[in-house]
Scaffold this active site. Structure first.
Site, PDB file in Angstrom:
ATOM      1  N   ASP A 148       0.813  -1.214   0.000  1.00 14.31           N
ATOM      2  CA  ASP A 148       0.000   0.000   0.000  1.00 14.31           C
ATOM      3  C   ASP A 148       0.845   1.262   0.000  1.00 14.31           C
ATOM      4  O   ASP A 148       0.381   2.325  -0.400  1.00 14.31           O
ATOM      5  CB  ASP A 148      -0.918   0.014   1.233  1.00 14.31           C
ATOM      6  CG  ASP A 148      -2.367  -0.242   0.860  1.00 14.31           C
ATOM      7  OD1 ASP A 148      -2.673  -0.305  -0.338  1.00 14.31           O
ATOM      8  OD2 ASP A 148      -3.198  -0.368   1.774  1.00 14.31           O
ATOM      9  N   HIS A 206     -10.195   8.654  -0.793  1.00  5.67           N
ATOM     10  CA  HIS A 206     -10.490   7.280  -0.381  1.00  5.67           C
ATOM     11  C   HIS A 206     -11.110   7.358   1.011  1.00  5.67           C
ATOM     12  O   HIS A 206     -10.406   7.534   2.015  1.00  5.67           O
ATOM     13  CB  HIS A 206      -9.201   6.448  -0.358  1.00  5.67           C
ATOM     14  CG  HIS A 206      -9.401   5.034   0.091  1.00  5.67           C
ATOM     15  ND1 HIS A 206      -9.347   3.956  -0.776  1.00  5.67           N
ATOM     16  CD2 HIS A 206      -9.661   4.508   1.316  1.00  5.67           C
ATOM     17  CE1 HIS A 206      -9.563   2.840  -0.097  1.00  5.67           C
ATOM     18  NE2 HIS A 206      -9.757   3.158   1.181  1.00  5.67           N
ATOM     19  N   GLY A 210     -11.005   3.477   7.127  1.00  2.00           N
ATOM     20  CA  GLY A 210      -9.794   4.279   7.056  1.00  2.00           C
ATOM     21  C   GLY A 210      -9.997   5.296   5.947  1.00  2.00           C
ATOM     22  O   GLY A 210     -10.755   5.053   5.012  1.00  2.00           O
ATOM     23  N   GLY A 328     -15.823   2.779   0.594  1.00  2.00           N
ATOM     24  CA  GLY A 328     -17.187   2.577   1.076  1.00  2.00           C
ATOM     25  C   GLY A 328     -18.004   3.835   1.259  1.00  2.00           C
ATOM     26  O   GLY A 328     -19.116   3.968   0.741  1.00  2.00           O
ATOM     27  N   VAL A 329     -17.471   4.809   2.005  1.00  2.00           N
ATOM     28  CA  VAL A 329     -18.195   6.060   2.232  1.00  2.00           C
ATOM     29  C   VAL A 329     -18.203   6.897   0.965  1.00  2.00           C
ATOM     30  O   VAL A 329     -19.242   7.447   0.555  1.00  2.00           O
ATOM     31  CB  VAL A 329     -17.562   6.847   3.394  1.00  2.00           C
ATOM     32  CG1 VAL A 329     -18.264   8.190   3.580  1.00  2.00           C
ATOM     33  CG2 VAL A 329     -17.621   6.033   4.689  1.00  2.00           C
ATOM     34  N   GLY A 330     -17.067   7.005   0.314  1.00  2.00           N
ATOM     35  CA  GLY A 330     -16.963   7.833  -0.885  1.00  2.00           C
ATOM     36  C   GLY A 330     -17.848   7.362  -2.017  1.00  2.00           C
ATOM     37  O   GLY A 330     -18.404   8.174  -2.763  1.00  2.00           O
TER      38      GLY A 330
END
Length: 406
Positions: A148, A206, A210, A328-330
Site C-alpha cells: 500500500d 479514499h 480508514g 465505502g463512504v466515498g
C-alpha cells in the site's frame, strides 16, 4: 481458462479474497469469484460470497485466524476445479523505504516486513501471518506482496520529510502514505474514463473506515494525507487522523495514561466512534444526528477535516481539475459527498443533486469548474495484475531497491 491468481486482503477481523483468471486479468478487472470471512474474532463469524447471503461458520476460538484461512483454502480448492493456482497476491500495508514494487516473499523478506508491524499494527501482522502459513504449507506456490505504500514512492522529497531531527530521517522516519493499491487502481480507471483531465491535477478521496486523500499529477502520487503511519491526516471511523502531539504528551504525562492505552485510544476509540460515543459508521450517525448532538458534532468535524485537507492539497497541486470519491463512504454516501462539495463551492464546484443521489459516475454539473467523479475502487485487481506480471516476468519487479534517500 488459464492458471488462477488468488488475492488475499487480510485485516484484523476479516479476510477478503478474490480469484482471477491469470490469462485475462489484464483485460478483465472482475474476479471469477470473491467474498470474505467476516467477524473472525467475534461471536458470529460468517462466510460471504458475492451474490450469496452470508452463512455462519464455526471457527476455533483459540486460533480463529488460522481457521478462517483454512476455510477459504477449502472453498478455493472446491472452486478452482482442474485449474492451477499460479500465485497468491497479498495486500501488505507497509513496505518501508525498501519495498515498493510487488515482491516475491521468502523467509528473509518476511523477516524484514515484520519489522514494519509497529507502523501498521491493524493490518501488517495479519497479512504476514497468512503469508507465513502459506510458505510453510505450499512452499512451491509463489507468494507476492503488493504494498500500500508503494504507489507513494513518487512523492517529492519535501512531501516525505517530517519536521523533526535529521537523524530520524536517516533512520527511515518519514511520510510514507497508504491506500496505495486503491490509488493505483484510480490512476488507471480515471485515465481510462477521463483521459487528459485525469492526467492533470487530480485528488482522489479514499473514504472508508480508514480514510485519506491522494494528490496526483500525471497519474503519479505527489501528495497524500497519511504519513509515517495510518493514523495521520483525515479523521476516520475509529482513528484520530492528524492530532497535536502535545495532546498525547498531556495524556501521558499529566493524566498518566499508559502507552498501551494511548495506542488503543488512537487506533480504536477515536474518530467518529470516539466523538459520537455511538458508532464508527457514518450511516448510523446520520440517522441519529437530529436527536444526538454528539453524532452531529462528529459528522461536522469529519466533513470539516476532509474539506480542510482538500483545500490544502489543492494548494499543493496549484489548482484542481478532477476530484474523485472512492471506497465505502466515498462511493455510497450521498449526504456526505453533498456536504463536502457544498463546503468547497468557493472553488467553483457545483454538484448535480440528481446525479449524486443516483450515484452517477460524474456528479458535478456541466458548469462546475472541477469535475467531480465517483469511481469504485478495485484493490484486489491491482494485486492480481501486479502478481501476474511479476510471475510472468520476474525482471520487471522484485525486491525494491533502497530509496536514494534512505
Amino acid at each position: 481458462m488459464s492458471d488462477l491468481i488468488l488475492v488475499l486482503n487480510c485485516g484484523s477481523s476479516s479476510i477478503k479474497f478474490a480469484l482471477f483468471d491469470g490469462g485475462r486479468v489484464r483485460f478483465n478487472r472482475m474476479p471469477l469469484w470473491n467474498g470474505k470471512v467476516n467477524g473472525i474474532t467475534g461471536p458470529c463469524p460468517t462466510f460471504d460470497e458475492t451474490g450469496i447471503a452470508p452463512s455462519p461458520i464455526a471457527l476455533d476460538p483459540s486460533a480463529p485466524y488460522h481457521e478462517a484461512l483454512t476455510h477459504i483454502a477449502k472453498r478455493v480448492q472446491a472452486r478452482r476445479g482442474d485449474h492451477r493456482i499460479r500465485a497468491i497476491a497479498h495486500r501488505v500495508v507497509h513496505g518501508g523505504s525498501r519495498y515498493f514494487q510487488p515482491t516475491l516473499v521468502n523467509a528473509e523478506v518476511l523477516a524484514d516486513l515484520r519489522s514494519f508491524i509497529p507502523l501498521a499494527p491493524l493490518h501488517q501482522p495479519f497479512a504476514l501471518e497468512a503469508i507465513e502459513r502459506l510458505l510453510e504449507e505450499r512452499p512451491e506456490l509463489p507468494q507476492v506482496a503488493c504494498f500500500d505504500t508503494g504507489f507513494h514512492h513518487t512523492l517529492p522529497r519535501v512531501e516525505q520529510m517530517l519536521p523533526i531531527s535529521w537523524e530520524a530521517w536517516e533512520r527511515g522516519i518519514r511520510r510514507y502514505g497508504f491506500h496505495g493499491l486503491s490509488y493505483e487502481y484510480q490512476s488507471i480507471a480515471l485515465a481510462d474514463r477521463y483521459g487528459d483531465r485525469a492526467r492533470g491535477r487530480t485528488i482522489v478521496a479514499h473514504l472508508g473506515s480508514g480514510a485519506s486523500l491522494c494528490g496526483m499529477r500525471d497519474l503519479r502520487s505527489v501528495a497524500t494525507t497519511m504519513g509515517f503511519s495510518a493514523l495521520d491526516g483525515l479523521m476516520m471511523g475509529t482513528r484520530t487522523g492528524a492530532l497535536d502531539p502535545g495532546a498525547l504528551l498531556y495524556l501521558m504525562e499529566i493524566e498518566k495514561i499508559p502507552l498501551h492505552d494511548v495506542g488503543q485510544l488512537l487506533y480504536h476509540k477515536s474518530g467518529l466512534l470516539g466523538l459520537s460515543g455511538i458508532s464508527s459508521d457514518p450511516r448510523v450517525l446520520l440517522d441519529r444526528e437530529a436527536t444526538e448532538p454528539r453524532a452531529r458534532d462528529a459528522l461536522a468535524l469529519y466533513v470539516r477535516r476532509i474539506v480542510r485537507e482538500l483545500g490544502a492539497m489543492t494548494a499543493a497541486l496549484g489548482g484542481l481539475d478532477l476530484l474523485a470519491f472512492t471506497a465505502g463512504v466515498g462511493e455510497h454516501n450521498t449526504i456526505l459527498r453533498e456536504r463536502i462539495c457544498q463546503d468547497l463551492s468557493f472553488m467553483g464546484i457545483e454538484l448535480d443533486p440528481e446525479a449524486n443521489s443516483s450515484h452517477g459516475a460524474v456528479i458535478s454539473t456541466q458548469q462546475s469548474s472541477i469535475l467531480i467523479a465517483v469511481e469504485p475502487t478495485n484493490e484486489e485487481w491491482i494485486a492480481a495484475l501486479r502478481a501476474n506480471d511479476l510471475i510472468g516476468n520476474p525482471d520487471v519487479a522484485g525486491i525494491g531497491n533502497p530509496s536514494q534517500d534512505a
